[in-house]
Motif scaffolding. Sequence first.
Motif, mmCIF file in Angstrom:
data_model
loop_
_atom_site.group_PDB
_atom_site.id
_atom_site.type_symbol
_atom_site.label_atom_id
_atom_site.label_comp_id
_atom_site.label_asym_id
_atom_site.label_seq_id
_atom_site.Cartn_x
_atom_site.Cartn_y
_atom_site.Cartn_z
ATOM 1 N N ARG A 235 -0.099 3.685 -4.303
ATOM 2 C CA ARG A 235 0.233 3.111 -3.321
ATOM 3 C C ARG A 235 1.286 3.698 -2.695
ATOM 4 N N ALA A 236 2.261 4.380 -3.316
ATOM 5 C CA ALA A 236 3.500 5.018 -2.716
ATOM 6 C C ALA A 236 3.117 6.196 -1.913
ATOM 7 N N ALA A 237 2.030 7.011 -2.377
ATOM 8 C CA ALA A 237 1.455 7.876 -1.517
ATOM 9 C C ALA A 237 0.942 7.569 -0.112
ATOM 10 N N GLY A 238 0.241 6.380 -0.314
ATOM 11 C CA GLY A 238 -0.501 5.723 0.748
ATOM 12 C C GLY A 238 0.415 5.007 1.853
ATOM 13 N N LEU A 239 1.299 4.308 1.376
ATOM 14 C CA LEU A 239 2.459 3.824 2.139
ATOM 15 C C LEU A 239 3.427 4.547 2.573
ATOM 16 N N LYS A 240 3.637 5.624 2.149
ATOM 17 C CA LYS A 240 4.583 6.658 2.633
ATOM 18 C C LYS A 240 4.023 7.501 3.942
ATOM 19 N N ARG B 18 -20.757 -1.316 -6.741
ATOM 20 C CA ARG B 18 -20.070 -2.838 -7.062
ATOM 21 C C ARG B 18 -18.842 -2.556 -7.754
ATOM 22 N N VAL B 19 -18.772 -1.892 -8.837
ATOM 23 C CA VAL B 19 -17.574 -1.864 -9.398
ATOM 24 C C VAL B 19 -16.422 -1.356 -8.607
ATOM 25 N N VAL B 20 -16.644 -0.487 -7.741
ATOM 26 C CA VAL B 20 -15.583 -0.023 -6.879
ATOM 27 C C VAL B 20 -15.111 -1.109 -5.957
ATOM 28 N N GLY B 21 -16.098 -1.952 -5.429
ATOM 29 C CA GLY B 21 -15.526 -2.809 -4.817
ATOM 30 C C GLY B 21 -14.615 -3.925 -5.424
ATOM 31 N N GLU B 22 -15.103 -4.434 -6.391
ATOM 32 C CA GLU B 22 -14.412 -5.239 -7.486
ATOM 33 C C GLU B 22 -12.928 -4.912 -7.726
ATOM 34 N N ALA B 23 -12.926 -3.489 -8.002
ATOM 35 C CA ALA B 23 -11.581 -2.730 -8.340
ATOM 36 C C ALA B 23 -10.698 -2.119 -7.366
ATOM 37 N N LEU B 24 -11.197 -2.685 -6.083
ATOM 38 C CA LEU B 24 -10.530 -2.060 -5.112
ATOM 39 C C LEU B 24 -8.970 -2.505 -4.809
ATOM 40 N N LEU B 25 -8.770 -3.729 -5.198
ATOM 41 C CA LEU B 25 -7.486 -4.048 -5.010
ATOM 42 C C LEU B 25 -6.705 -4.432 -6.315
ATOM 43 N N GLU B 26 -5.480 -4.205 -6.746
ATOM 44 C CA GLU B 26 -4.839 -4.515 -8.031
ATOM 45 C C GLU B 26 -5.022 -5.847 -8.387
ATOM 46 N N SER C 275 -3.477 -8.925 -8.720
ATOM 47 C CA SER C 275 -2.073 -9.702 -8.782
ATOM 48 C C SER C 275 -2.298 -10.892 -8.207
ATOM 49 N N ALA C 276 -1.242 -11.627 -8.239
ATOM 50 C CA ALA C 276 -1.365 -13.131 -7.620
ATOM 51 C C ALA C 276 -1.711 -12.935 -6.414
ATOM 52 N N ALA C 277 -1.173 -12.170 -5.474
ATOM 53 C CA ALA C 277 -1.198 -11.899 -4.009
ATOM 54 C C ALA C 277 -2.558 -11.798 -3.642
ATOM 55 N N ASN C 278 -3.198 -10.764 -4.481
ATOM 56 C CA ASN C 278 -4.583 -10.334 -4.237
ATOM 57 C C ASN C 278 -5.567 -11.408 -4.455
ATOM 58 N N VAL C 279 -5.282 -12.358 -5.598
ATOM 59 C CA VAL C 279 -6.172 -13.481 -5.952
ATOM 60 C C VAL C 279 -6.119 -14.416 -4.676
ATOM 61 N N ALA C 280 -4.976 -14.831 -4.153
ATOM 62 C CA ALA C 280 -4.698 -15.611 -2.973
ATOM 63 C C ALA C 280 -5.541 -15.132 -1.847
ATOM 64 N N PHE C 281 -5.479 -13.513 -1.449
ATOM 65 C CA PHE C 281 -6.076 -12.880 -0.609
ATOM 66 C C PHE C 281 -7.396 -13.057 -0.626
ATOM 67 N N GLU C 282 -8.190 -12.786 -1.776
ATOM 68 C CA GLU C 282 -9.542 -13.000 -2.104
ATOM 69 C C GLU C 282 -9.945 -14.361 -1.811
ATOM 70 N N ARG C 283 -9.170 -15.376 -2.181
ATOM 71 C CA ARG C 283 -9.416 -16.721 -1.760
ATOM 72 C C ARG C 283 -9.757 -17.138 -0.315
ATOM 73 N N LEU C 284 -8.708 -16.345 0.428
ATOM 74 C CA LEU C 284 -8.636 -16.613 1.720
ATOM 75 C C LEU C 284 -9.967 -16.110 2.466
ATOM 76 N N HIS D 197 -7.814 0.718 2.879
ATOM 77 C CA HIS D 197 -7.406 0.135 1.855
ATOM 78 C C HIS D 197 -6.032 -0.140 1.799
ATOM 79 N N LEU D 198 -5.114 0.486 2.672
ATOM 80 C CA LEU D 198 -3.690 0.368 2.884
ATOM 81 C C LEU D 198 -3.623 -0.791 3.763
ATOM 82 N N GLU D 199 -4.615 -1.101 4.868
ATOM 83 C CA GLU D 199 -4.310 -2.151 5.626
ATOM 84 C C GLU D 199 -4.548 -3.428 4.838
ATOM 85 N N GLN D 200 -5.333 -3.287 4.101
ATOM 86 C CA GLN D 200 -5.585 -4.606 3.243
ATOM 87 C C GLN D 200 -4.400 -5.030 2.161
ATOM 88 N N VAL D 201 -3.876 -3.883 1.635
ATOM 89 C CA VAL D 201 -2.748 -4.182 0.850
ATOM 90 C C VAL D 201 -1.767 -4.600 1.655
#
Lengths: 657, 657
Positions: B386-391, B470-478, B480-489, B555-559
């Motif tokens: 994440r640091a590499a990408g966000l940088k 399929r695994v890749v897709g599911e594992a794409l996001l860490e 976290s609570a934020a990502n669970v909420a995102f998935e729900r959205l 990926h980084l846009e989603q994060v």
Amino acid sequence: MTLIDETTALDRAEHLTTLGASLRRALDGSFSAERAAARNAFPSANMLMDPQLDVDAARRWTLGRLRELSESGFGSAGVPARAGAHADPLAAVVTFEMLAYGDMSVTIKSGVQFGLFGGAVANLGTAWHHDTFLPDITSMKLLGGFAMTELGHGSDVASLETEIVYDPETREYVVNSPTQGAAKAYIGNAAVDGTMAAVFGQLKVDGEGHGVHTILVPIRDDQGRDLPGVTTGDQGHKGGLLGVDNGTISFDHVRVPRRMLLDRYGGVDEHGTYRSPICDPNRRFFTMLGTLVRGRVCISAAGGIGARRALSIALRHGLTRRQFPASGRPEGVLLLDYLTYQRRLLPKVARAYALGFAQNDLTAALVHVQGGGHHTERDQRELETRAAGLKAMTTWFANEAVQEAREACGGAGYLSENRLTTLRQDLDIFATFEGDNTVLMHLVAKGLLTHYAQAWNALDRTGVVHETTRVVGEALLERSAANVAFERLANSVRRRPEETAMVDRGWHALMFEERARHSLESLARRMRAARKEAGDGFEAFNRLGPHAQFAARAHLEQVTLAAFVEGIAQCHDDDARAVLEQVCSLYAMESIHKDRAWFVEHHRISATRSKTLVEQIDTLCRHLRPHALALVEGMGIPAPWLSAAIADAGSYHPEGA
Amino acid sequence: MTLIDETTALDRAEHLTTLGASLRRALDGSFSAERAAARNAFPSANMLMDPQLDVDAARRWTLGRLRELSESGFGSAGVPARAGAHADPLAAVVTFEMLAYGDMSVTIKSGVQFGLFGGAVANLGTAWHHDTFLPDITSMKLLGGFAMTELGHGSDVASLETEIVYDPETREYVVNSPTQGAAKAYIGNAAVDGTMAAVFGQLKVDGEGHGVHTILVPIRDDQGRDLPGVTTGDQGHKGGLLGVDNGTISFDHVRVPRRMLLDRYGGVDEHGTYRSPICDPNRRFFTMLGTLVRGRVCISAAGGIGARRALSIALRHGLTRRQFPASGRPEGVLLLDYLTYQRRLLPKVARAYALGFAQNDLTAALVHVQGGGHHTERDQRELETRAAGLKAMTTWFANEAVQEAREACGGAGYLSENRLTTLRQDLDIFATFEGDNTVLMHLVAKGLLTHYAQAWNALDRTGVVHETTRVVGEALLERSAANVAFERLANSVRRRPEETAMVDRGWHALMFEERARHSLESLARRMRAARKEAGDGFEAFNRLGPHAQFAARAHLEQVTLAAFVEGIAQCHDDDARAVLEQVCSLYAMESIHKDRAWFVEHHRISATRSKTLVEQIDTLCRHLRPHALALVEGMGIPAPWLSAAIADAGSYHPEGA
């Protein structure tokens, strides 16, 4: 500038490849002989300023270098030396291009002195001005500024606040800055060197306003002190072009003799009466501004050269620098073998070629209009629109290209010794001066609507949208041989675009034409609808601002592709032509790819076909990769003139090829 | 740095609007108290370097200013003062952010001295190094360089050529640069100020190579003379950051005592035997590099602040500067009332907010991993990716934003007094150092494929592409609570995306997720196919380079969107939340709009719907226009700190509001 026919001396010193030499001739186009001669004659020692110089030293170096170049014939070319003398517009443009091979401060200082100040005297003045001032201007004895822009009014020349009021008692003009915002700003030669300025302001005679006129005002004495009533200011350090002394000038009721008004298009006669050969004030205003079109042609040319210099440096770097080792490449992969690196640079090289051909056509149009032969008012308007648009397209592109080159060269690109950062800093303002690019693109859109279809004002009156937009569509391109050929290309695939190969030039032509035509048609339609709805001319045009930018860009892309196609037709070397065809395809496909959303949304390309564009671009990059060196040579900058350590194969990276 | 709870003193001095203050608290997020306290405590006199200084003067000013700030507590925060002392990563990041409110040369010099040189000693050294060197490093008595990059090897650390050979006879290491390309290059503190360097090179013991290790090498004596065997070079003038003394260092068999090797992850014991707590050399290498992740977090943070400074200047300019008069606006139209101007800047403001929230999450992840509590190796890997990408995302954006701000301010933007050009020049290299952005994005793509799905290497083995992706897709996001909420959205609109309103956050979430997931899945698939076809690992990855860049960005846009959504949820001020919802929509829609070709090509959005995106963006710009000042305040740069004449309402343009 001596135009000699011996074009090979420098070529030989450069050890150009055969293909590179042919590409260079092709890109130099109709002006190949003049450009080759200029390259051979150019005094190439001391080409670039030491980036370490501070503002004062940079200004001194720039002035000295310009004097030196001017004495060698690379300065005042294009400015007549006296009344009645012929001013060769081609020499002016080629000279300006040559200067852009070197330092951009020198280039712009030349533009200020000869193009703008000299140009104002030559174009807006009459015989007395010519005889009195041009000899000293061309010899650089008299340095002057072009005082148009004001603090409060950048792009909006019609609203300038500076007043030029005729005083019949003394037969003088009184030049005055009524507000702080009326101060002239960003004026080259104003901070230090200039002793005179061509000042733009609102002429008032006997209480009546006659719109913007230009008057010569002495601003400094021989010791560099401001003359009474004049206050100059130094705008100091800038983001680049440190050698150009930009400053402010304010006037407190400065009195100037009557004959100092540049009165070709209007002035006061000996009886104190205003006279002008052009009755309509609006037409007079645009006629006066129109004479200044050469400046935009030159800035566009210089921007294009800047882009080519940067791309040349980055490509030469990519041809020697290796990165991560990979299977089969234990010594590391050459940067230019990375597809990502190719994709960064090769489409930009393609665009540099494309804009080069378009610039050739623009120069030819300038020569046609200002070369002394017959031309129509429509020729003049078309030239203005095209100069405005190409200046915007080229200078935006130049900044992108230099930036991409800088990043592609990594940390080395950031060292001043490699010449990319100074170039980037110098080119930055090219997007703003001689007309802000966004404003220029609005002008292009307006020009397309107004001049080519009488649509702008006629829409409300006729109400016959379909008829009008058909006219717009047909009138979109100027009627030239190149455009007839272009239209033929587009027609060749019109009935079956989706079945045509994506490298087919006809398909490119059709897509470019459809983008330009449809975006202009829909702009005209939406403009009309928005006006009806909002009842507010500003809001209507404001809302459609981004659409107008798109339509202007679409038009210019078509102009550029047409120029490229015509340029290839003029190339008689088979190998060079084959490479140019691929370069042209890369330019066209990249342009379509960038706007592919538009094409799909407007059903010009299917989503399936759109997805495959990128593969075609990758393939073209791979095919052009072996010709990288020749493509660099073709861009026309002699390798030693790049003056960049990393562009000098092998000198910096011992692991390089 | 003193963290005090009194956050209103500066706010009051700034006369913030209520909405502006709330937005600032929201964007400061979980670190709101720390940041407000830091703003209050920051010594804000003498913040920015005089752009006229030459290289020597710029370096002197920068060193002096850094000493002054360091004495005030804004320097060594985050570097432990001795062995066993706690180093607070949050203090390190917040301090770095504060420095970035001021001069970027000072900021980067701080990063070199404390983050990189101090960080190497702290993270790669052991107790003796800590006790011996950290006190002098934190007090700036000992200045040092971080000598990793070599002329011949920028991004490719594993291939460094510098040799560190153990000599059992003398119990010393011999540090040597075997080729010209092995010279250390672009090293901050190397040209003038540093007397020591943390040198990265290939460790060899008894003829056996153990990979890259780091050793402290004294390079200069107290009089600034190179020590025997050491040759330093000055890389001189650069495209920016003139105050940082970058230079080269070469070693000719320089002998260094055994204990100077930073041996936390490997070294030679008293018997001359190599010992390491990590057996696998590859894992050891990445563990050592992994400790340096804080540098990227900090650079990303500083880049974000730079973008906010520039946008703040341009928006404040747009709120006072008028251009062409129009119907109903005889005094001229405020720049910010032009839709074109809004479209240039407001989507960038939205992205600045979005990246700010993402940066908050990244900082929290850094605190989690380096804060002393429990964390897993997966946490560390995720942080690195994440640091590499966000940088990369933030520093690219920062350059774009500053450039757009410069152009939007026209000629005034080019004057150094308005602070945009120097900022642009300083930020330029942010895209290259601490990891070249293009290379970092490749790392992100590789990280996504490798760590999240074990796909990279497993693909060939399993051959079960569908299962893997399929695994890749599911594992794409860490997880976290934020990502669970995102998935729900995203799930909330999954069945009827085309019927969902375009401002619906669920639709944005779904589109962002689809873009990230599908591009990664297809990357994995194409990688496998290409490998089979070409039989050449390099060519396979090379061909897919641009695709990998896209997948990493998606990926980084989603994060980033997930962080924004979570940030809004944490905002408890109704007015601020309402504005943030619109800002978030603008960010999301602009991101979708830029990639709309992809969405249409992949049947995620219909062509018809795609065409209407731009209207939604225009509408959002219009809705946000009245909140422009509050949005600027929310970005968190106190107005006086901008130090730009044009950002100071009314001072420059008398016709301004």
